[in-house]
Design an enzyme around this catalytic site. Structure first.
Site, PDB file in Angstrom:
ATOM      1  N   ARG A   1      10.444   2.640  -5.066  1.00 54.24           N
ATOM      2  CA  ARG A   1       9.083   3.154  -4.957  1.00 54.24           C
ATOM      3  C   ARG A   1       9.080   4.626  -5.304  1.00 54.24           C
ATOM      4  NH1 ARG A   1       5.748   1.870   0.407  1.00 54.24           N
ATOM      5  NH2 ARG A   1       7.514   2.809   1.448  1.00 54.24           N
TER       6      ARG A   1
ATOM      7  N   THR B   1       3.624   8.305  -5.870  1.00 57.34           N
ATOM      8  CA  THR B   1       2.571   7.355  -6.272  1.00 57.34           C
ATOM      9  C   THR B   1       2.677   6.037  -5.503  1.00 57.34           C
ATOM     10  OG1 THR B   1       3.943   6.360  -7.972  1.00 57.34           O
ATOM     11  CG2 THR B   1       2.628   8.269  -8.629  1.00 57.34           C
TER      12      THR B   1
ATOM     13  N   ASP C   1      12.540   1.987   7.899  1.00 64.63           N
ATOM     14  CA  ASP C   1      12.987   1.623   6.551  1.00 64.63           C
ATOM     15  C   ASP C   1      14.064   0.542   6.680  1.00 64.63           C
ATOM     16  OD1 ASP C   1      13.251   3.119   3.505  1.00 64.63           O
ATOM     17  OD2 ASP C   1      14.825   1.742   4.160  1.00 64.63           O
TER      18      ASP C   1
ATOM     19  N   ASP D   1      17.526   1.368   5.158  1.00 58.93           N
ATOM     20  CA  ASP D   1      18.260   2.350   5.973  1.00 58.93           C
ATOM     21  C   ASP D   1      18.752   1.744   7.262  1.00 58.93           C
ATOM     22  OD1 ASP D   1      18.044   4.418   4.157  1.00 58.93           O
ATOM     23  OD2 ASP D   1      16.206   5.234   5.045  1.00 58.93           O
TER      24      ASP D   1
HETATM   25  N1  URA Z   1       9.732  -0.500   3.341  1.00 58.17           N
HETATM   26  C1  URA Z   1      10.395  -0.445   4.511  1.00 58.17           C
HETATM   27  O1  URA Z   1      11.616  -0.558   4.555  1.00 58.17           O
HETATM   28  N2  URA Z   1       9.695  -0.244   5.632  1.00 58.17           N
HETATM   29  C2  URA Z   1       8.354  -0.102   5.648  1.00 58.17           C
HETATM   30  O2  URA Z   1       7.767   0.055   6.718  1.00 58.17           O
HETATM   31  C3  URA Z   1       7.680  -0.175   4.406  1.00 58.17           C
HETATM   32  C4  URA Z   1       8.391  -0.372   3.267  1.00 58.17           C
END
Ligand code: URA
Length: 218
Positions: free
Chosen positions: A113, A117, A209, A212
């Site tokens: 991503r 944007t 995330d 992560d």
């Molecule tokens: N990607 C993720 O890992 N967590 C989110 O909350 C949104 C996108």
């Protein structure tokens, strides 16, 4: 300010709210859960999601002999599966699904991503050549804006995929609506639909995330 309530069309959306899934998901959401446990839980939940997404696989019968008698026994019909992981977090769902469906073929699509944007940028794509003849299960744990996975499914369609399903762990209403605007015929399987997205495109309350959390990169 309370988050905006969003209407979600129930069409083509299956929320796999089995008690075992919800229990494991709660453990995953907890920010104190370490990466190793997070990965193990994702592996376990992916079995339960795979079970659900395979519920309508076509069946046939085959004549076999048990030690006691001949019988017409149910068996999966010819159509084969491909599981496509949206890198990198999709790999967490992929591993668990493969342990349940070891003969499935595997594809990978890499999209990141753009943080400004929030639009997807493709950096990798490798799928089986005969994807058109297989049911394609796309796995990505977080359906947030829906931008990445919509772009992934568009590319898979360009590669010939026709019979597609999307499996996610957590979804935002915005992501579901966006995905179904672009791919209304693709059923979504998810463990939970959360409240909303924050201004950074993260699902709230979510789990942070997913990549992560899985790999301990933050
Ligand atoms: N990607 C993720 O890992 N967590 C989110 O909350 C949104 C996108």
């Amino acid at each position: 300010m309370s988050p905006k309530k969003t209407f979600i069309s129930p069409v083509n959306l299956t929320v796999v709210d089995h008690p075992l899934v919800l229990h494991k998901l709660t453990l995953m959401r907890d920010k104190h859960t370490p990466s190793a446990v997070f990965r193990q839980l994702l592996h376990e939940i992916s079995h339960l999601l795979a079970y659900e997404v395979c519920r309508d696989l076509p069946m046939t019968t085959q004549t076999i002999e048990t030690p006691l008698a001949e019988m017409e026994a149910p068996i999966l019909k010819g159509k084969k599966l491909v599981i496509v992981s949206v890198l990198r977090a999709g790999n967490g769902l992929l591993e668990g699904m493969l342990s349940l469906i070891p003969s499935a073929r595997v594809g990978h699509i890499g999209l990141y991503r753009n943080p400004e944007t929030l639009q997807p940028v493709e950096y990798y794509l490798k799928v089986p050549e005969d994807i058109a003849e297989r049911r394609t299960i796309v796995v990505d744990p977080m359906l947030a804006t829906g931008n990445s996975v919509s772009a992934a499914v568009k590319r898979l369609k360009e590669k010939g995929a026709k019979d597609l399903r999307l499996v996610t762990l957590l979804s935002a209403p915005e992501g579901i609506m966006h995905f179904h605007e672009e791919h209304p015929e693709v059923p979504i399987y998810t463990a939970a639909v959360d409240s909303h997205l924050n201004s950074h495109g993260y699902i709230v309350p979510g789990l942070g995330d997913a990549g992560d959390r899985m790999f301990g990169t933050k």
